[in-house]
Motif scaffolding. Structure first.
Motif, PDB file in Angstrom:
ATOM      1  N   UNK A 242       0.724  -1.489  -0.006  1.00  0.00           N
ATOM      2  CA  UNK A 242      -0.088  -0.063   0.039  1.00  0.00           C
ATOM      3  C   UNK A 242       0.510   1.308  -0.065  1.00  0.00           C
ATOM      4  N   UNK A 243       2.279   1.297   1.083  1.00  0.00           N
ATOM      5  CA  UNK A 243       2.904   2.592   0.580  1.00  0.00           C
ATOM      6  C   UNK A 243       3.389   3.005  -0.589  1.00  0.00           C
ATOM      7  N   UNK A 244       3.568   1.703  -1.348  1.00  0.00           N
ATOM      8  CA  UNK A 244       4.683   1.754  -3.066  1.00  0.00           C
ATOM      9  C   UNK A 244       3.296   2.259  -3.955  1.00  0.00           C
ATOM     10  N   UNK A 245       2.352   1.979  -3.333  1.00  0.00           N
ATOM     11  CA  UNK A 245       1.233   2.684  -3.632  1.00  0.00           C
ATOM     12  C   UNK A 245       0.705   3.737  -4.151  1.00  0.00           C
TER      13      UNK A 245
ATOM     14  N   UNK B 247      -0.604  13.246 -16.540  1.00  0.00           N
ATOM     15  CA  UNK B 247      -0.587  12.215 -15.274  1.00  0.00           C
ATOM     16  C   UNK B 247      -1.598  10.775 -15.316  1.00  0.00           C
ATOM     17  N   UNK B 248      -2.099  10.951 -16.348  1.00  0.00           N
ATOM     18  CA  UNK B 248      -3.501  10.195 -16.718  1.00  0.00           C
ATOM     19  C   UNK B 248      -2.848   9.169 -16.988  1.00  0.00           C
ATOM     20  N   UNK B 249      -1.303   9.253 -17.322  1.00  0.00           N
ATOM     21  CA  UNK B 249      -0.490   8.293 -17.985  1.00  0.00           C
ATOM     22  C   UNK B 249      -0.009   7.623 -17.097  1.00  0.00           C
ATOM     23  N   UNK B 250      -0.052   7.769 -16.929  1.00  0.00           N
ATOM     24  CA  UNK B 250       1.322   7.315 -15.420  1.00  0.00           C
ATOM     25  C   UNK B 250      -0.232   6.552 -14.660  1.00  0.00           C
ATOM     26  N   UNK B 251      -0.961   7.301 -14.081  1.00  0.00           N
ATOM     27  CA  UNK B 251      -1.941   6.616 -13.104  1.00  0.00           C
ATOM     28  C   UNK B 251      -2.341   4.979 -13.346  1.00  0.00           C
TER      29      UNK B 251
ATOM     30  N   UNK C  42      -0.897   3.440 -16.115  1.00  0.00           N
ATOM     31  CA  UNK C  42       0.424   2.723 -15.700  1.00  0.00           C
ATOM     32  C   UNK C  42       0.180   1.392 -14.250  1.00  0.00           C
ATOM     33  N   UNK C  43       0.573   3.139 -13.849  1.00  0.00           N
ATOM     34  CA  UNK C  43       0.803   2.239 -12.116  1.00  0.00           C
ATOM     35  C   UNK C  43      -0.658   1.413 -11.376  1.00  0.00           C
ATOM     36  N   UNK C  44      -1.995   1.804 -11.948  1.00  0.00           N
ATOM     37  CA  UNK C  44      -2.947   0.827 -11.621  1.00  0.00           C
ATOM     38  C   UNK C  44      -2.815  -0.781 -12.365  1.00  0.00           C
TER      39      UNK C  44
ATOM     40  N   UNK D 265      -0.357  -7.589 -11.148  1.00  0.00           N
ATOM     41  CA  UNK D 265       0.109  -8.933 -10.563  1.00  0.00           C
ATOM     42  C   UNK D 265      -0.726  -9.208  -9.459  1.00  0.00           C
ATOM     43  N   UNK D 266      -1.891  -8.912  -9.779  1.00  0.00           N
ATOM     44  CA  UNK D 266      -3.325  -9.029  -8.195  1.00  0.00           C
ATOM     45  C   UNK D 266      -3.535 -10.744  -8.070  1.00  0.00           C
ATOM     46  N   UNK D 267      -2.836 -11.320  -8.848  1.00  0.00           N
ATOM     47  CA  UNK D 267      -2.990 -12.868  -8.887  1.00  0.00           C
ATOM     48  C   UNK D 267      -1.930 -13.417  -7.785  1.00  0.00           C
TER      49      UNK D 267
END
Length: 83
Positions: free
Chosen positions: A16-19, A34-38, A40-42, A48-50
């Protein structure tokens, strides 16, 4: 009726801290990008949510990799990211 606070493990807190750090770093980028970065982060976190909750070595590896990526993408010379 109050709910008990969620108790998280150390690794969960680290993730969570990294996020949050990633989104804070995105705030320093040009407003138009910024929307591109957002996105990309998501995408990187969802990719890797699995990973199983008990797969500690993989989670620690992904955390280290994520921190390295954050360091690279936080550089002022990086102004945009492509998905």
């Amino acid at each position: 009726m109050s709910t008990a606070p969620v108790r998280r493990s150390g690794l969960q807190r680290d993730i969570l801290n990294l996020y949050r750090e990633c989104f804070r770093a995105a705030r320093l980028k040009p407003e138009a990008n910024r929307p591109h970065f957002h996105a990309f982060i998501r995408m990187q976190f969802r990719k890797h949510s699995d990973v199983k909750q008990r797969d500690f070595s993989t989670i620690e590896y992904l955390l280290r990799t994520g921190k390295r990526q954050l360091k690279v993408y936080s550089a002022p010379s990086i102004e945009d990211v492509t998905i």
